[in-house]
Scaffold this active site. Structure first.
Site, PDB file in Angstrom:
ATOM      1  CG  HIS A  26      -3.315  -3.396   3.868  1.00  0.00           C
ATOM      2  ND1 HIS A  26      -2.074  -3.071   4.378  1.00  0.00           N
ATOM      3  CD2 HIS A  26      -3.855  -2.232   3.406  1.00  0.00           C
ATOM      4  CE1 HIS A  26      -1.874  -1.763   4.238  1.00  0.00           C
ATOM      5  NE2 HIS A  26      -2.934  -1.237   3.645  1.00  0.00           N
ATOM      6  CB  CYS A  30      -0.973  -0.029   1.164  1.00  0.00           C
ATOM      7  SG  CYS A  30      -2.361   1.137   0.963  1.00  0.00           S
TER       8      CYS A  30
END
Length: 546
Positions: free
Chosen positions: A500, A393
């Site tokens: 994630h 991310c």
């Protein structure tokens, strides 16, 4: 039904409220009760994507059209956008819901504050970013958010037998009592039976318990059913006569002395640093260096590895100031042969096989911090030697060529990236929040074991990333491992992903390490067993009685 509410309060942050609440959720679920967790307000950059109610679009942020379009692409991510289906809650309540065998929902954590700077947080109300609340002063929010908090709690009470409520910080923070929406106001609204937890490993636990009790209004003292001494090391017989003396002064008994749990298997919500790098199933999680220094111990940043066994894979995770979703690395602590360490300077990267750049709540600011520490050169040198680099991310965004933020979403301008992937990230006002089930394409080099692996995770981001057009025109093209979600460099040793939770996926762990970590159900059952063994006989049953 109207649930019995049990509330876990603490004498301080880091006392172990989340641990105890999680254990209670599983223990009562094991007794056949329908259980749900609740925390009115959580302050954390560790968040999960969960079910949310349908809300007006003006209430918060919706994912960008481009992200939603990717849901139908062959080989790309699949999931749901935040159109009345998904939202964010703190990770602790997500795990507590799983421990309770309940579907995680935004009602379980209606207010989430995600720190962006020392004096500024992004406010997430009922799963969605609320920009108006984010701009309000701290004390100006309470009356605006309380109706949402009370309604969420009432819905959980109506649907369950037991609601396990976690407080925040300490209920005796007298400077905040007038605007409290997470401790005493919740306890009163729920008519909750309360426990007060102290971290005895820090020292001064009996003073903490007595001082907290003394600062509570008399009517709220009556809600306390017991004191809990957490993180105890040594001979419990040596505690006498203090528990009885405390009971005589307060009327509240010590109902449990919980031993220190070095390997409990849950991520530490309030702390990043470990006393020493962890290896295999030897998990050593402690709060940041302040508590250690207060006990006269060394800073964990200065400790050399003391873990026993043979480390086959050494992984260094860069711990920048606004690190987010660090809880997703907990499974790595439990994989045999994997040594995990947190890195805040170039010396912490020495000897690492992997360097991981995790998520960030302030990507440009954390990238500037990384450069100020000299970590940029160390990471580049590691990659040039063929060492593995993984960006997740915000970490993926840092690995690219440039960060473009014309809307001021995370910063006040544009920033150059680390240049390890030929990518450009633009920050958009609308936020992508979704669960994702996807499939890795063909990868080369060090990350080839992930080729063809099905993976599940979640996305929480403002960034939209694409190949750098000018570099692509010259032949420097990032290999797209998952359309719109993952890219690899030409050499094959640098990988960036938006997903994630990869290390919580059993297939990913097996592909990368040929091993497994304990399942969450195993972790939860162990927590519940530890709590039950530490509690006074019959106390947990009595606590749940009307």
């Amino acid at each position: 039904m109207s649930a019995r509410c049990i509330m876990v309060l603490g004498t301080s942050s880091g006392a172990g409220k989340s641990w105890v609440a999680t254990a209670l959720c599983r223990w009562y679920s094991n007794q056949g009760f329908k259980v749900a967790p609740f925390k009115a307000q959580n302050m954390s950059n560790n968040a999960r994507v969960v079910m949310a109610p349908t809300l007006p679009a003006s209430h918060g942020s919706l994912p960008p059209e481009g992200a939603l379009a990717a849901l139908g692409r062959p080989g790309g991510g699949s999931g749901a956008g935040l159109d009345g289906e998904l939202g964010e809650i703190g990770s602790a309540q997500y795990f507590q819901a799983l421990a309770a065998r309940a579907e995680p929902h935004v009602r379980m954590n209606p207010l989430l504050l995600k720190p962006e700077a020392d004096t500024r947080s992004q406010v997430v109300l009922m799963g969605r970013v609320d920009r108006e609340l984010s701009d309000l002063p701290w004390r100006g929010r309470s009356e605006r958010v309380w109706p949402h908090i009370a309604a969420a709690l009432d819905e959980l009470r109506a649907d369950n037998d037991i609601v396990v409520i976690e407080g925040a910080g300490s209920p005796a923070e007298i400077n905040l009592m007038a605007s409290d929406v997470v401790n005493l106001r919740v306890a009163r609204h729920a008519d909750a039976a309360c426990l007060l937890v102290a971290d005895i490993d820090r020292g001064g636990a009996f003073a903490h318990l007595y001082g907290t009790w003394a600062l509570l209004p008399e009517a709220d003292r009556a809600r306390l059913r017991g004191f809990v001494l957490n993180k105890f090391r040594g001979d419990a017989a040596l505690l006498a006569p203090a528990p009885e003396m405390l009971r005589q002064k307060t009327g509240v008994p010590v109902v449990a002395t919980i031993p220190m749990q070095w390997n409990h298997g849950l991520p530490e919500e309030d702390g990043v640093f470990d006393m020493a790098p962890t290896l295999g199933t030897v998990v050593s999680s402690l709060p940041p260096e302040g508590p250690l220094a207060a006990r006269g111990g060394p800073s964990p940043l200065d400790r050399a590895s003391a873990a026993a066994g043979v480390a086959r894979t050494r992984i260094a995770v860069v711990a920048y100031p606004r690190i987010s979703n660090l809880d997703e690395f907990q499974p790595l602590k439990n994989v045999p042969g994997v040594q995990l360490r947190w890195a805040r300077g170039p010396a912490d990267l020495a000897g690492a096989d992997w360097i991981v750049l995790p998520g960030s709540k302030a990507t440009a600011a954390d990238l500037a911090w990384l450069r100020a520490q000299g970590l940029d050169a160390a990471i580049a040198a590691h990659a040039a030697r063929g060492g593995r680099v993984l960006g997740i991310c915000g970490g993926l965004q840092m690995l690219g060529e440039a960060l473009i933020d014309v809307h001021g979403v995370e910063s006040n301008g544009n920033s150059p990236g680390l240049g390890l992937l030929p990518l450009v990230t633009s920050f958009e006002p609308r936020k992508t929040v979704r669960r994702t089930h996807t499939l890795f394409g063909v990868l080369r080099g060090a990350w080839a074991p992930l080729s063809g692996v099905a993976a599940s995770g979640y996305e929480i981001r403002h960034g939209q990333t694409a190949r750098h057009p000018a570099m692509a025109a010259q032949g420097d093209v990032a290999r797209e491992a998952i359309p719109g979600l993952a890219w690899q460099n030409a050499a094959g040793n640098v990988l960036g992903v938006y997903l994630h939770g990869l290390f919580e996926d059993a297939a990913v762990l097996h592909a990368l390490f040929g091993a497994r970590a304990p399942t969450l159900d195993e972790v939860f059952d162990r927590l519940a067993g530890t709590l039950a063994a530490a509690a006074a006989p019959g106390f947990l049953d009595a606590l749940a009685a009307p």
